[in-house]
Scaffold this motif. Structure first.
Motif, PDB file in Angstrom:
ATOM      1  N   GLU A 101     -19.783 -28.945 -36.347  1.00  0.00           N
ATOM      2  CA  GLU A 101     -20.343 -29.581 -37.545  1.00  0.00           C
ATOM      3  C   GLU A 101     -19.390 -29.367 -38.729  1.00  0.00           C
ATOM      4  N   PHE A 102     -19.560 -30.236 -39.744  1.00  0.00           N
ATOM      5  CA  PHE A 102     -18.818 -30.054 -40.998  1.00  0.00           C
ATOM      6  C   PHE A 102     -19.673 -30.603 -42.134  1.00  0.00           C
ATOM      7  N   THR A 103     -19.322 -30.223 -43.392  1.00  0.00           N
ATOM      8  CA  THR A 103     -20.023 -30.704 -44.593  1.00  0.00           C
ATOM      9  C   THR A 103     -19.258 -31.877 -45.164  1.00  0.00           C
ATOM     10  N   MET A 104     -19.989 -32.937 -45.409  1.00  0.00           N
ATOM     11  CA  MET A 104     -19.346 -34.172 -45.856  1.00  0.00           C
ATOM     12  C   MET A 104     -18.766 -33.979 -47.248  1.00  0.00           C
ATOM     13  N   PRO A 105     -17.451 -34.196 -47.388  1.00  0.00           N
ATOM     14  CA  PRO A 105     -16.829 -34.064 -48.710  1.00  0.00           C
ATOM     15  C   PRO A 105     -17.019 -35.352 -49.522  1.00  0.00           C
ATOM     16  N   GLN A 106     -16.358 -35.393 -50.664  1.00  0.00           N
ATOM     17  CA  GLN A 106     -16.439 -36.576 -51.528  1.00  0.00           C
ATOM     18  C   GLN A 106     -15.369 -37.593 -51.169  1.00  0.00           C
ATOM     19  N   SER A 107     -15.025 -37.685 -49.916  1.00  0.00           N
ATOM     20  CA  SER A 107     -14.023 -38.662 -49.463  1.00  0.00           C
ATOM     21  C   SER A 107     -14.297 -38.979 -47.996  1.00  0.00           C
ATOM     22  N   ASP A 108     -13.670 -40.037 -47.538  1.00  0.00           N
ATOM     23  CA  ASP A 108     -13.809 -40.391 -46.131  1.00  0.00           C
ATOM     24  C   ASP A 108     -13.160 -39.321 -45.246  1.00  0.00           C
ATOM     25  N   VAL A 109     -13.699 -39.170 -44.070  1.00  0.00           N
ATOM     26  CA  VAL A 109     -13.171 -38.194 -43.121  1.00  0.00           C
ATOM     27  C   VAL A 109     -12.712 -38.944 -41.858  1.00  0.00           C
ATOM     28  N   VAL A 110     -11.512 -38.625 -41.434  1.00  0.00           N
ATOM     29  CA  VAL A 110     -10.971 -39.193 -40.189  1.00  0.00           C
ATOM     30  C   VAL A 110     -10.874 -38.063 -39.158  1.00  0.00           C
ATOM     31  N   LEU A 111     -11.542 -38.247 -38.033  1.00  0.00           N
ATOM     32  CA  LEU A 111     -11.492 -37.269 -36.944  1.00  0.00           C
ATOM     33  C   LEU A 111     -10.545 -37.798 -35.860  1.00  0.00           C
ATOM     34  N   VAL A 112      -9.596 -36.967 -35.480  1.00  0.00           N
ATOM     35  CA  VAL A 112      -8.548 -37.368 -34.532  1.00  0.00           C
ATOM     36  C   VAL A 112      -8.674 -36.533 -33.247  1.00  0.00           C
ATOM     37  N   GLY A 113      -8.535 -37.206 -32.117  1.00  0.00           N
ATOM     38  CA  GLY A 113      -8.588 -36.504 -30.836  1.00  0.00           C
ATOM     39  C   GLY A 113      -7.380 -36.855 -29.945  1.00  0.00           C
ATOM     40  N   ARG A 114      -6.990 -35.942 -29.080  1.00  0.00           N
ATOM     41  CA  ARG A 114      -5.829 -36.149 -28.185  1.00  0.00           C
ATOM     42  C   ARG A 114      -6.220 -35.787 -26.746  1.00  0.00           C
ATOM     43  N   PHE A 115      -5.588 -36.506 -25.823  1.00  0.00           N
ATOM     44  CA  PHE A 115      -5.769 -36.220 -24.391  1.00  0.00           C
ATOM     45  C   PHE A 115      -4.537 -35.497 -23.849  1.00  0.00           C
ATOM     46  N   LYS A 116      -4.778 -34.520 -22.969  1.00  0.00           N
ATOM     47  CA  LYS A 116      -3.699 -33.785 -22.305  1.00  0.00           C
ATOM     48  C   LYS A 116      -3.853 -33.980 -20.797  1.00  0.00           C
ATOM     49  N   ALA A 117      -2.754 -34.396 -20.190  1.00  0.00           N
ATOM     50  CA  ALA A 117      -2.804 -34.655 -18.750  1.00  0.00           C
ATOM     51  C   ALA A 117      -3.064 -33.370 -17.971  1.00  0.00           C
ATOM     52  N   ASN A 118      -3.986 -33.435 -17.010  1.00  0.00           N
ATOM     53  CA  ASN A 118      -4.252 -32.283 -16.149  1.00  0.00           C
ATOM     54  C   ASN A 118      -3.045 -32.023 -15.246  1.00  0.00           C
ATOM     55  N   THR A 119      -2.800 -30.767 -14.942  1.00  0.00           N
ATOM     56  CA  THR A 119      -1.662 -30.401 -14.083  1.00  0.00           C
ATOM     57  C   THR A 119      -2.094 -30.100 -12.647  1.00  0.00           C
ATOM     58  N   ASP A 120      -3.383 -30.246 -12.370  1.00  0.00           N
ATOM     59  CA  ASP A 120      -3.883 -29.928 -11.030  1.00  0.00           C
ATOM     60  C   ASP A 120      -4.551 -31.134 -10.369  1.00  0.00           C
ATOM     61  N   THR A 121      -4.049 -32.315 -10.703  1.00  0.00           N
ATOM     62  CA  THR A 121      -4.618 -33.523 -10.109  1.00  0.00           C
ATOM     63  C   THR A 121      -4.144 -33.651  -8.661  1.00  0.00           C
ATOM     64  N   PRO A 122      -5.069 -33.784  -7.712  1.00  0.00           N
ATOM     65  CA  PRO A 122      -4.661 -33.868  -6.299  1.00  0.00           C
ATOM     66  C   PRO A 122      -3.937 -35.177  -5.974  1.00  0.00           C
ATOM     67  N   TRP A 123      -2.991 -35.072  -5.084  1.00  0.00           N
ATOM     68  CA  TRP A 123      -2.371 -36.236  -4.452  1.00  0.00           C
ATOM     69  C   TRP A 123      -1.912 -35.802  -3.065  1.00  0.00           C
ATOM     70  N   ARG A 124      -1.601 -36.742  -2.202  1.00  0.00           N
ATOM     71  CA  ARG A 124      -1.268 -36.348  -0.832  1.00  0.00           C
ATOM     72  C   ARG A 124      -0.269 -37.323  -0.217  1.00  0.00           C
ATOM     73  N   VAL A 125       0.357 -36.811   0.865  1.00  0.00           N
ATOM     74  CA  VAL A 125       1.275 -37.616   1.669  1.00  0.00           C
ATOM     75  C   VAL A 125       0.717 -37.651   3.086  1.00  0.00           C
ATOM     76  N   GLU A 126       0.544 -38.858   3.621  1.00  0.00           N
ATOM     77  CA  GLU A 126       0.056 -39.024   4.984  1.00  0.00           C
ATOM     78  C   GLU A 126       1.201 -39.508   5.869  1.00  0.00           C
ATOM     79  N   HIS A 127       1.335 -38.848   7.025  1.00  0.00           N
ATOM     80  CA  HIS A 127       2.418 -39.171   7.954  1.00  0.00           C
ATOM     81  C   HIS A 127       1.814 -39.849   9.186  1.00  0.00           C
ATOM     82  N   TYR A 128       2.317 -41.027   9.507  1.00  0.00           N
ATOM     83  CA  TYR A 128       1.780 -41.814  10.614  1.00  0.00           C
ATOM     84  C   TYR A 128       2.842 -41.998  11.699  1.00  0.00           C
ATOM     85  N   LYS A 129       2.455 -41.677  12.943  1.00  0.00           N
ATOM     86  CA  LYS A 129       3.355 -41.864  14.086  1.00  0.00           C
ATOM     87  C   LYS A 129       3.034 -43.183  14.793  1.00  0.00           C
ATOM     88  N   GLN A 130       4.091 -43.867  15.212  1.00  0.00           N
ATOM     89  CA  GLN A 130       3.920 -45.104  15.962  1.00  0.00           C
ATOM     90  C   GLN A 130       3.423 -44.787  17.372  1.00  0.00           C
TER      91      GLN A 130
END
Length: 338
Positions: free
Chosen positions: A53-82
């Motif tokens: 929470e915050f107290t509204m001042p006598q001016s407009d307020v801009v709230l900024v947010g950022r995303f950070k990429a996760n470092t533990d996102t799963p991915w895989r390699v599948e090996h297929y034999k003929q």
């Protein structure tokens, strides 16, 4: 509200703008979300946010947010034999599971599978994406083919069958192959198949990841003997027994002629191993011994000559009388005076 930096795909929509009175207590909107990313929270350069929470001042307020990429996102390699060479029939052979940073490019690494080669056209790179669109890099491996060769060891015997015709080209790895039937050659024995690449202890082998050479050879069968022996008393002047001869099984043999000695009858050549018909026999798988003996004739002619003395004390050149007799050859006889 606004986002700073790159806004990932699937990010939640920005909260709506609101109008607040000066001095009002304002509750900050919930944290934004995006698959594969962590939201750093809403921040502002003009107000202090405490407990969301915050107290509204006598001016407009801009709230900024950022995303950070996760470092533990799963991915895989599948090996297929003929499964079958030359087809698009493949089966999953192995899976490599990894984690990485969402949005980053990654490269897959081939595995080593005996008897397989990576197929052309595999795509080795991809971008890490979160579920449900998890990055899956699929690598395909073609089944190798190899050759089977049949060869003789050493010099090929005259008349030996062609075994190179048993050779097989382009045999898929892992295929079960029956050994060719053992060739045959008259008066020879085939020693069997040998190979430095596979075991020959059973009727078949599994194609390894290499060419296979299967070797064999003929050896001449041990030659058998036909020999002759005299039994009993051998009369003077009898010829030597026939020389020993050497033969292969099933060879047609003519028995040696019976020997002759004046005054004797030969019993004939007989054997415990064979019974000749018409003086011939087929060689068995054993040595053959013929035996024979001489029997003295009982009607051998001999003479006793009688010479009468002349008046002058001499004896005539021609016998005065002759006794024509017969007896057994070799026997001692005694003449009887008249």
């Amino acid at each position: 509200y606004k986002y700073d930096g790159t806004v990932p795909s699937g990010a939640s929509a920005l909260p709506a703008e609101t109008t607040q009175l000066h001095g009002a207590t304002v509750t900050v909107a919930p944290a934004a979300t995006a698959p594969g990313y962590t939201f750093d929270g809403w921040e502002s350069e003009t107000v202090e946010i405490v407990g969301g929470e915050f107290t509204m001042p006598q001016s407009d307020v801009v709230l900024v947010g950022r995303f950070k990429a996760n470092t533990d996102t799963p991915w895989r390699v599948e090996h297929y034999k003929q499964i079958t060479p030359g087809t698009d029939d493949y089966t999953l052979a192995a899976t490599d599971n990894y984690t990485g940073t969402t949005g980053h490019r990654v490269s897959a690494t081939y595995r080593t599978f005996e008897g397989y080669t990576p197929a052309e056209g595999n795509i080795l790179t991809g971008t890490i994406t979160p579920a449900p669109d998890t990055l899956v890099i699929k690598l395909y491996y073609e089944r190798n083919t190899y050759n089977v060769y049949y060869r003789y060891i050493g010099v090929q015997p005259d008349g030996a069958p062609d075994i190179e015709k048993y050779s097989i080209k382009d045999v898929p790895f892992g295929t079960v192959i029956d050994f060719a039937a053992k060739p045959t050659l008259e008066n020879h024995e085939f020693e069997g198949w040998i190979s430095h690449e596979v075991s020959t202890s059973s009727a078949s082998f599994t194609m390894p990841a290499m060419d296979v050479t299967i070797l064999g050879r003929f050896v001449e069968k041990a030659r058998l003997t036909v020999s002759y022996e005299d039994t009993g008393t051998v009369p003077a002047g009898a010829p030597a027994v026939p020389a020993t001869t050497y033969h292969h099984p099933k060879e047609n043999i003519t028995v040696a002629d019976a020997p002759t000695v004046a005054g004797y009858t030969f019993s004939g050549w007989t054997s415990e191993q064979v019974t000749p018909v018409g003086g011939k026999f087929d060689m068995p798988d054993v040595n053959v011994i013929f035996t024979g003996s001489f029997k003295p004739n009982t009607g051998t002619a001999y003479k006793v000559e009688h010479y009468k003395q002349n008046l002058d004390g001499t004896y005539p050149v021609t016998a005065s009388e002759t006794d024509d007799l017969a007896g057994e050859t070799g026997a001692t006889v005694t003449a009887v005076a008249k």
